[in-house]
Design a protein around this motif. Structure first.
Motif, PDB file in Angstrom:
ATOM      1  N   GLN A 189       0.767  -1.278   0.042  1.00 16.13           N
ATOM      2  CA  GLN A 189      -0.064  -0.185  -0.031  1.00 16.13           C
ATOM      3  C   GLN A 189       0.798   1.255  -0.065  1.00 16.13           C
ATOM      4  O   GLN A 189       0.297   2.271   0.006  1.00 16.13           O
ATOM      5  N   ALA A 190       2.292   1.005   0.236  1.00 11.11           N
ATOM      6  CA  ALA A 190       2.930   2.328  -0.043  1.00 11.11           C
ATOM      7  C   ALA A 190       2.848   2.947  -1.590  1.00 11.11           C
ATOM      8  O   ALA A 190       2.598   2.240  -2.308  1.00 11.11           O
ATOM      9  N   THR A 191       2.782   4.122  -1.537  1.00 12.03           N
ATOM     10  CA  THR A 191       2.771   4.678  -3.170  1.00 12.03           C
ATOM     11  C   THR A 191       4.002   5.117  -3.575  1.00 12.03           C
ATOM     12  O   THR A 191       5.056   5.757  -2.798  1.00 12.03           O
ATOM     13  N   ARG A 192       4.266   5.179  -4.785  1.00  8.98           N
ATOM     14  CA  ARG A 192       5.475   5.748  -5.609  1.00  8.98           C
ATOM     15  C   ARG A 192       4.736   6.360  -6.834  1.00  8.98           C
ATOM     16  O   ARG A 192       4.021   5.858  -7.481  1.00  8.98           O
ATOM     17  N   SER A 193       5.640   7.595  -7.429  1.00  9.36           N
ATOM     18  CA  SER A 193       5.080   8.087  -8.505  1.00  9.36           C
ATOM     19  C   SER A 193       6.344   8.108  -9.551  1.00  9.36           C
ATOM     20  O   SER A 193       7.584   8.352  -9.317  1.00  9.36           O
ATOM     21  N   LEU A 194       6.015   7.203 -10.524  1.00 12.71           N
ATOM     22  CA  LEU A 194       6.928   6.628 -11.355  1.00 12.71           C
ATOM     23  C   LEU A 194       7.429   7.512 -12.719  1.00 12.71           C
ATOM     24  O   LEU A 194       6.228   7.938 -13.428  1.00 12.71           O
ATOM     25  N   ARG A 248       4.498   7.006   1.329  1.00 11.91           N
ATOM     26  CA  ARG A 248       3.797   7.505   0.424  1.00 11.91           C
ATOM     27  C   ARG A 248       4.831   8.635  -0.309  1.00 11.91           C
ATOM     28  O   ARG A 248       5.702   9.169   0.471  1.00 11.91           O
ATOM     29  N   ARG A 249       4.802   8.772  -1.555  1.00 13.30           N
ATOM     30  CA  ARG A 249       5.724   9.595  -2.235  1.00 13.30           C
ATOM     31  C   ARG A 249       5.199  10.145  -3.747  1.00 13.30           C
ATOM     32  O   ARG A 249       4.870   9.543  -4.535  1.00 13.30           O
ATOM     33  N   ARG A 250       5.096  11.553  -3.589  1.00 14.93           N
ATOM     34  CA  ARG A 250       4.668  12.062  -4.903  1.00 14.93           C
ATOM     35  C   ARG A 250       5.138  13.578  -4.753  1.00 14.93           C
ATOM     36  O   ARG A 250       5.077  14.263  -4.112  1.00 14.93           O
ATOM     37  N   PRO A 251       5.984  13.932  -5.982  1.00 14.17           N
ATOM     38  CA  PRO A 251       6.412  15.303  -6.008  1.00 14.17           C
ATOM     39  C   PRO A 251       5.568  16.544  -6.254  1.00 14.17           C
ATOM     40  O   PRO A 251       4.404  16.172  -7.194  1.00 14.17           O
TER      41      PRO A 251
END
Ligand SMILES: O=C(O)[C@H]1O[C@H](OP(=O)(O)OP(=O)(O)OC[C@H]2O[C@@H](n3ccc(=O)[nH]c3=O)[C@H](O)[C@@H]2O)[C@H](O)[C@@H](O)[C@@H]1O
Length: 304
Positions: A183-188, A265-268
């Motif tokens: 459920q961790a998020t990443r923005s690819l 979680r991660r999103r720029p």
């Protein structure tokens, strides 16, 4: 090279692969030096892209002291070179300076939430000190600097990160191992967009604050695993990549224990990149994944 520059590549090949450069060897504008940024080097240059450091969590945790040395001593040496030659200097920093962020998405003004003594600290704190050094040289010595904070880039490097692990496993019919509950998020972001972003930043006049370079296409790790499985399935159905050997079952997701301090979680926030360098990713994740899967499929066929 395509822009007409003379290019000197300094690489220790600690985590890099020589085949990614082999097609340039012999070109009159290209020079390859096997060396390590932790040693001072005398060169005449007018721009420095300081990209050195293993980037995959697996690779940078393998030798934490070496990772710290690369980010500290290596950055010090490259800044010294920039100061002597009056070269413009670009540091490749990272979304990991934000740690496990309490602000979402992450703007450059956010100071981050980093565990300073956990297993990721060698990279996160290394890059934080690299940024501090960079701005130290800018303020104290007038070095002309740029800092890019890069978010989850993927492409043709098989180094233990999400996309390459999942793509190679799906191609081999092996399980896609998701750490934790997925459920961790990443923005690819696809590598071509990163390269454009770094060049645009280097050529821009924006100097004294870092700039996020990343995609806002955020998804959970589980959703990316499913997307990669379906990309492999589609390319197989279209006959673009080899089918699985007869009798090999299709890959499935397998949940394995979580890794320590994995950012949840991660999103720029890329407002600044849009404003100051006019940059926005052009590749969809889907198109980037297709290119990447085709690349790894060809590599696996060659290796067989
Ligand atoms: O690119 C970034 O912004 C930074 O973050 C990355 O760290 P991370 O996001 O943890 O990179 P991955 O190893 O690709 O992991 C992404 C997510 O997928 C998960 N993962 C990864 C690989 C895998 O086989 N299975 C799996 O579930 C990880 O636990 C994590 O939640 C890398 O540390 C850096 O290269 C980079 O600076």
């Amino acid at each position: 090279m395509f822009l007409g520059h003379d290019v000197v590549v300094l690489d220790s090949f600690f985590s890099g692969n020589k085949t990614t450069l082999s097609h340039w060897v012999g070109h009159p504008n290209f020079e390859l030096i096997r060396g390590d940024v932790v040693e001072p080097i005398l060169l005449e240059v007018d721009q420095i892209y300081h990209l050195a450091c293993p980037a995959s969590p697996k690779a940078y945790q393998l030798n934490a002291v070496k990772t710290l040395k690369t980010s500290f001593v290596g950055t010090l040496n490259m800044l010294g070179l920039a100061k002597r030659t009056k070269a413009r200097f670009l540091l490749s920093s990272t979304s990991e300076v934000y740690g496990s962020p309490t602000v979402h998405p992450q703007p450059e003004s956010y100071w981050g939430n980093v565990n300073p003594n956990g297993p990721r600290a060698c990279y996160d704190e290394g890059k934080r000190v690299a940024e501090a050094l960079t701005y130290g040289y800018a303020r104290q010595d007038g070095v002309d600097v740029r800092v890019a904070r890069i978010f989850n880039c993927f492409g043709d490097t098989d180094d233990g990160r999400l996309v390459s692990n999942f793509a190679v496993a799906a191609l081999r019919g092996e399980p896609l191992q998701v750490y934790g509950d997925g459920q961790a998020t990443r923005s690819l972001m696809f590598v071509h967009d990163l390269v454009t972003g770094l060049i645009d930043l280097m050529e821009s006049s924006h100097s004294l604050t870092p700039v996020n370079i990343g995609s806002s296409d955020e998804g959970t790790v589980l959703s990316w695993a499913e997307e990669i499985l379906s990309t492999v399935r589609e390319l197989r159905a279209a006959g673009e990549i080899a089918p699985l050997p007869a009798g090999t079952p299709e890959s499935k997701v397998e949940f394995v224990p979580a890794v320590v301090d994995d950012p949840p979680r991660r999103r720029p926030d890329t407002t600044l990149a849009k404003e100051v360098i006019g940059w926005d990713p052009r590749w969809t994740v889907k198109a980037g994944l297709e290119e990447t899967v085709r690349y790894f499929a060809a590599q696996l066929e060659m290796a067989d």
